[in-house]
Write a protein that holds these residues in place. Sequence first.
Motif, mmCIF file in Angstrom:
data_model
loop_
_atom_site.group_PDB
_atom_site.id
_atom_site.type_symbol
_atom_site.label_atom_id
_atom_site.label_comp_id
_atom_site.label_asym_id
_atom_site.label_seq_id
_atom_site.Cartn_x
_atom_site.Cartn_y
_atom_site.Cartn_z
ATOM 1 N N LEU A 39 36.683 31.476 74.035
ATOM 2 C CA LEU A 39 35.464 32.101 73.503
ATOM 3 C C LEU A 39 35.612 33.619 73.474
ATOM 4 O O LEU A 39 35.228 34.265 72.487
ATOM 5 C CB LEU A 39 34.255 31.702 74.349
ATOM 6 C CG LEU A 39 33.803 30.253 74.208
ATOM 7 C CD1 LEU A 39 32.805 29.893 75.307
ATOM 8 C CD2 LEU A 39 33.202 30.003 72.834
ATOM 9 N N VAL A 40 36.166 34.193 74.524
ATOM 10 C CA VAL A 40 36.367 35.643 74.577
ATOM 11 C C VAL A 40 37.326 36.082 73.470
ATOM 12 O O VAL A 40 37.058 37.043 72.741
ATOM 13 C CB VAL A 40 36.900 36.080 75.968
ATOM 14 C CG1 VAL A 40 37.382 37.527 75.944
ATOM 15 C CG2 VAL A 40 35.830 35.885 77.030
ATOM 16 N N LYS A 44 31.739 39.021 73.152
ATOM 17 C CA LYS A 44 32.856 39.038 74.085
ATOM 18 C C LYS A 44 32.367 39.317 75.501
ATOM 19 O O LYS A 44 32.743 38.618 76.460
ATOM 20 C CB LYS A 44 33.878 40.093 73.662
ATOM 21 C CG LYS A 44 35.063 40.189 74.580
ATOM 22 C CD LYS A 44 36.011 41.291 74.118
ATOM 23 C CE LYS A 44 37.114 41.455 75.143
ATOM 24 N NZ LYS A 44 37.848 42.679 74.978
ATOM 25 N N ASN A 45 31.520 40.327 75.656
ATOM 26 C CA ASN A 45 30.965 40.663 76.964
ATOM 27 C C ASN A 45 30.163 39.498 77.543
ATOM 28 O O ASN A 45 30.252 39.205 78.738
ATOM 29 C CB ASN A 45 30.093 41.909 76.883
ATOM 30 C CG ASN A 45 30.886 43.164 76.613
ATOM 31 O OD1 ASN A 45 32.082 43.230 76.876
ATOM 32 N ND2 ASN A 45 30.233 44.159 76.046
ATOM 33 N N PHE A 46 29.399 38.823 76.703
ATOM 34 C CA PHE A 46 28.598 37.683 77.136
ATOM 35 C C PHE A 46 29.497 36.559 77.660
ATOM 36 O O PHE A 46 29.273 36.024 78.746
ATOM 37 C CB PHE A 46 27.736 37.197 75.965
ATOM 38 C CG PHE A 46 26.903 35.992 76.294
ATOM 39 C CD1 PHE A 46 25.761 36.113 77.067
ATOM 40 C CD2 PHE A 46 27.270 34.743 75.828
ATOM 41 C CE1 PHE A 46 24.988 34.994 77.370
ATOM 42 C CE2 PHE A 46 26.504 33.621 76.124
ATOM 43 C CZ PHE A 46 25.367 33.752 76.900
ATOM 44 N N TYR A 47 30.535 36.220 76.901
ATOM 45 C CA TYR A 47 31.441 35.153 77.316
ATOM 46 C C TYR A 47 32.214 35.526 78.579
ATOM 47 O O TYR A 47 32.482 34.677 79.424
ATOM 48 C CB TYR A 47 32.396 34.781 76.186
ATOM 49 C CG TYR A 47 31.692 34.212 74.972
ATOM 50 C CD1 TYR A 47 30.684 33.273 75.101
ATOM 51 C CD2 TYR A 47 32.038 34.617 73.694
ATOM 52 C CE1 TYR A 47 30.034 32.747 73.993
ATOM 53 C CE2 TYR A 47 31.402 34.095 72.580
ATOM 54 C CZ TYR A 47 30.397 33.162 72.738
ATOM 55 O OH TYR A 47 29.758 32.642 71.646
ATOM 56 N N GLU A 48 32.554 36.803 78.718
ATOM 57 C CA GLU A 48 33.216 37.262 79.939
ATOM 58 C C GLU A 48 32.290 37.104 81.140
ATOM 59 O O GLU A 48 32.731 36.696 82.216
ATOM 60 C CB GLU A 48 33.672 38.712 79.800
ATOM 61 C CG GLU A 48 34.870 38.878 78.894
ATOM 62 C CD GLU A 48 35.234 40.317 78.622
ATOM 63 O OE1 GLU A 48 34.379 41.227 78.804
ATOM 64 O OE2 GLU A 48 36.379 40.557 78.203
#
Length: 67
Positions: free
Chosen positions: A33-34, A43-47
């Motif tokens: 996802l990232v 990207k930040n959310f998935y991280e």
Amino acid sequence: MIVYWGDYMCDVKKYEAIFEEIMRLQPEDTMQLVLEAATEEQKNFYEMIGDFLLQNKQRQVIARNLF
């Protein structure tokens, strides 16, 4: 269950289902996802999800004295 906040309506069951789906993700899923995130925000959310899931696993290992 639907919760109302003024004019806003939140479908709690929908978000509970999303939560359960997220909790089933594996580390390689969150990495994918990232890597494929369309925006920096995604990207930040998935991280953050990946970090959350890792922390949960760490707590479980510590609780079982496997650390």
